[in-house]
Motif scaffolding. Structure first.
Motif, PDB file in Angstrom:
ATOM      1  N   THR A 267      16.731  19.140 -30.561  1.00 39.20           N
ATOM      2  CA  THR A 267      18.156  18.808 -30.689  1.00 39.20           C
ATOM      3  C   THR A 267      18.792  19.573 -31.843  1.00 39.20           C
ATOM      4  O   THR A 267      19.923  20.075 -31.730  1.00 39.20           O
ATOM      5  N   GLU A 268      18.091  19.657 -32.976  1.00 34.25           N
ATOM      6  CA  GLU A 268      18.632  20.391 -34.117  1.00 34.25           C
ATOM      7  C   GLU A 268      18.817  21.868 -33.787  1.00 34.25           C
ATOM      8  O   GLU A 268      19.802  22.494 -34.219  1.00 34.25           O
ATOM      9  N   THR A 269      17.898  22.424 -33.042  1.00 35.27           N
ATOM     10  CA  THR A 269      18.041  23.844 -32.655  1.00 35.27           C
ATOM     11  C   THR A 269      19.292  24.044 -31.810  1.00 35.27           C
ATOM     12  O   THR A 269      20.087  24.979 -32.028  1.00 35.27           O
ATOM     13  N   VAL A 270      19.504  23.155 -30.830  1.00 36.00           N
ATOM     14  CA  VAL A 270      20.689  23.261 -29.977  1.00 36.00           C
ATOM     15  C   VAL A 270      21.959  23.094 -30.801  1.00 36.00           C
ATOM     16  O   VAL A 270      22.966  23.799 -30.622  1.00 36.00           O
ATOM     17  N   ARG A 271      21.946  22.117 -31.740  1.00 37.91           N
ATOM     18  CA  ARG A 271      23.128  21.891 -32.572  1.00 37.91           C
ATOM     19  C   ARG A 271      23.431  23.116 -33.440  1.00 37.91           C
ATOM     20  O   ARG A 271      24.598  23.492 -33.628  1.00 37.91           O
ATOM     21  N   ALA A 272      22.398  23.728 -34.003  1.00 41.25           N
ATOM     22  CA  ALA A 272      22.619  24.914 -34.841  1.00 41.25           C
ATOM     23  C   ALA A 272      23.230  26.044 -34.018  1.00 41.25           C
ATOM     24  O   ALA A 272      24.164  26.733 -34.468  1.00 41.25           O
ATOM     25  N   GLU A 273      22.703  26.255 -32.822  1.00 34.92           N
ATOM     26  CA  GLU A 273      23.274  27.316 -31.970  1.00 34.92           C
ATOM     27  C   GLU A 273      24.725  26.998 -31.619  1.00 34.92           C
ATOM     28  O   GLU A 273      25.589  27.888 -31.642  1.00 34.92           O
ATOM     29  N   ALA A 274      25.024  25.739 -31.291  1.00 33.92           N
ATOM     30  CA  ALA A 274      26.400  25.380 -30.950  1.00 33.92           C
ATOM     31  C   ALA A 274      27.320  25.537 -32.148  1.00 33.92           C
ATOM     32  O   ALA A 274      28.465  25.997 -32.029  1.00 33.92           O
ATOM     33  N   ALA A 275      26.847  25.143 -33.336  1.00 33.62           N
ATOM     34  CA  ALA A 275      27.674  25.278 -34.539  1.00 33.62           C
ATOM     35  C   ALA A 275      27.966  26.739 -34.829  1.00 33.62           C
ATOM     36  O   ALA A 275      29.083  27.093 -35.246  1.00 33.62           O
TER      37      ALA A 275
ATOM     38  N   GLU B 293      36.037  29.843 -34.251  1.00 37.96           N
ATOM     39  CA  GLU B 293      37.075  29.472 -35.213  1.00 37.96           C
ATOM     40  C   GLU B 293      37.485  30.665 -36.084  1.00 37.96           C
ATOM     41  O   GLU B 293      38.671  30.836 -36.398  1.00 37.96           O
ATOM     42  N   SER B 294      36.517  31.468 -36.488  1.00 35.43           N
ATOM     43  CA  SER B 294      36.842  32.667 -37.292  1.00 35.43           C
ATOM     44  C   SER B 294      37.760  33.606 -36.514  1.00 35.43           C
ATOM     45  O   SER B 294      38.755  34.129 -37.048  1.00 35.43           O
ATOM     46  N   GLU B 295      37.434  33.823 -35.244  1.00 36.15           N
ATOM     47  CA  GLU B 295      38.283  34.691 -34.431  1.00 36.15           C
ATOM     48  C   GLU B 295      39.670  34.097 -34.254  1.00 36.15           C
ATOM     49  O   GLU B 295      40.699  34.807 -34.314  1.00 36.15           O
ATOM     50  N   THR B 296      39.727  32.774 -34.078  1.00 33.49           N
ATOM     51  CA  THR B 296      41.036  32.115 -33.921  1.00 33.49           C
ATOM     52  C   THR B 296      41.864  32.262 -35.194  1.00 33.49           C
ATOM     53  O   THR B 296      43.081  32.519 -35.142  1.00 33.49           O
ATOM     54  N   ARG B 297      41.249  32.046 -36.365  1.00 33.63           N
ATOM     55  CA  ARG B 297      41.994  32.190 -37.623  1.00 33.63           C
ATOM     56  C   ARG B 297      42.497  33.619 -37.811  1.00 33.63           C
ATOM     57  O   ARG B 297      43.600  33.848 -38.297  1.00 33.63           O
ATOM     58  N   ARG B 298      41.664  34.588 -37.450  1.00 30.07           N
ATOM     59  CA  ARG B 298      42.095  35.985 -37.608  1.00 30.07           C
ATOM     60  C   ARG B 298      43.307  36.270 -36.724  1.00 30.07           C
ATOM     61  O   ARG B 298      44.268  36.900 -37.158  1.00 30.07           O
TER      62      ARG B 298
END
Length: 454
Positions: free
Chosen positions: A215-223, A230-235
């Protein structure tokens, strides 16, 4: 009549009493039986025939008389031969056979030795001491035999109880052994089940750890994916904002013909002015009336201070001095209450001292218009004082652990420098302390003289 009766006592009886006497105290059983005989015969005597110390028990019942007057009756029987003779006559009338046998020197063999000894002690026939001693020995022997019998019965009872207890203990021990064996078997079964359950739990925990890791692996990939989005959206938003700002700036410059910097400065200035006006309306601030020169501490022309009043040619005991001090602007009169009352009227109760002083201070405050505070020591109070302070006078009591002198010094220190403060106290320590703080101390006698003129 009593003296004549006392003189009429037989000489032989008196001689017998003198010749025979007990060499040890009466046995307890004999003494109790003597008190009972005297208590029963007591009611047949008139009040005049009783000794003076026993007349108060004349109306008591025999049981109450024996309970409350036993010692007094025994003492009177021993010390008053006439009283003993009268009691003996009553016993002779009530038990003639026993009395006759004692007089003949052959007490009945079937009679209770205690009864024989008690009657012999009262009647005092020849050889009565031996009868009393024999009765005491017989009573002790009977008590010993009775005690032995009771001890034997108690021993038998204890043996029976011990046998029963042993049987109960044996059966209880067998029962407990059986229960212990059953509990041991059940504990072994529970231990086996516990070990099996612990193995299942360990396997479950291992599987849960694997699931958590996945579960932690999946969460890290999703994050990571969300962060990149989000970075692309802010740019993109930053670029859009820059474009919108450039377009808006171009429109304002073309519309107003002014530079962007001038417009921002004017907007800031308008904001500050409108904020200041709104704050002034909100706080209802009046126009400024105080100038920096007004804050400098100095003596104004024509204005007196407590030191100026002290410099005048008035005696320290002249009440006019207090009037001049209270006439100063915004003067504050602080009175050490008990110091004044115990100087002027110390014999009065504290409550009346307070009322008298506060009544005078109320009239003085009304005449002078000065702020007036009266301080009392709260350590002398057994309970809170229910007191309605008079108009114009502030009444304070010191808290536990704080003296009235310390409360007065606190009041003086609370005043701003330059305000006329007058402290009334004869206590030299208080006077010196308030003088160092800038107050004007005056004696209690000065206030008392001023109040006497009201």
């Amino acid at each position: 009549m009593e003296q004549a009766a006392s003189g009429a006592e037989p000489a032989g009886a008196a001689g017998g009493d003198a010749a025979e006497a007990l060499d040890r105290p009466l046995p307890d059983g004999v003494r109790r039986r003597v008190v009972a005989l005297v208590s029963d015969a007591f009611g047949g005597l008139t009040v005049a025939e009783l000794p003076a110390q026993l007349r108060q028990y004349a109306r008591f019942t025999p049981n109450r008389r024996a309970k409350f007057a036993g010692n007094a009756m025994a003492a009177a029987l021993e010390s008053d031969p006439l009283f003993r003779q009268r009691i003996g006559e009553r016993i002779s009338h009530s038990q003639p056979e026993l009395a006759g046998a004692l007089e003949s020197g052959s007490p009945p063999a079937a009679a209770d030795p205690v009864d024989v000894a008690a009657a012999a002690y009262v009647l005092r026939p020849p050889g009565w001491v031996k009868l009393v001693a024999a009765a005491g020995e017989e009573a002790q022997r009977a008590d010993a035999e009775r005690a032995d019998e009771e001890a034997r019965r108690e021993l038998e009872r204890l043996r029976e109880e011990l046998a029963v207890a042993r049987a109960l203990t044996k059966s209880e021990t067998e029962r407990l052994r059986t229960e212990l064996e059953a509990a041991r078997k059940e504990a072994e079964s529970l231990h086996r089940k516990l070990r099996s359950a612990q193995s299942d739990v360990k396997r479950g925990e291992a599987a849960l750890r694997r699931v958590h890791a996945e579960t932690e692996t999946v969460r890290a990939e999703a994050a990571a994916a969300v962060s990149a989005a989000e970075s692309e959206t802010r740019r993109i938003k930053a670029r859009l904002g820059e474009a919108e700002s450039a377009v808006e700036a171009s429109r304002r410059a073309a519309r107003e013909g002014r530079s962007v910097e001038d417009m921002r400065l004017r907007l800031l200035l308008d904001t500050v002015l409108e904020s200041a006006q709104g704050l002034r309306r909100e706080l209802a601030l009046p126009p400024a009336a105080v100038r920096p020169g007004d804050t400098v501490d100095a003596v104004e022309p024509g204005r007196m201070s407590p030191k100026d009043v002290a410099a005048r040619a008035l005696s320290e005991t002249d009440p006019a001095l207090l009037d001049q001090l209270l006439a100063l602007p915004q003067s504050h009169l602080i009175v050490d209450g008990y110091n004044v009352t115990k100087t002027g009227y110390p014999t009065m109760p504290l409550e009346k001292q307070r009322l008298r002083l506060l009544g005078g201070l109320a009239m003085l405050a009304a005449q002078s218009g000065a702020e007036t505070t009266c301080v009392f020591d709260g350590a002398e109070l057994a309970a809170p004082v229910l007191l309605a302070p008079p108009r114009g006078v502030r009444v304070l009591f010191s808290k536990p652990g704080v003296t009235a002198d310390e409360l007065i010094r606190q009041l003086v220190r609370a005043e701003p420098p330059g305000r006329p403060v007058v402290v009334v106290s004869t206590d030299r320590e208080v006077a010196d302390g308030v003088a160092q703080a800038g107050a004007r101390p005056v004696a209690s006698a000065l206030l008392l003289k001023r109040l006497s003129r009201i």
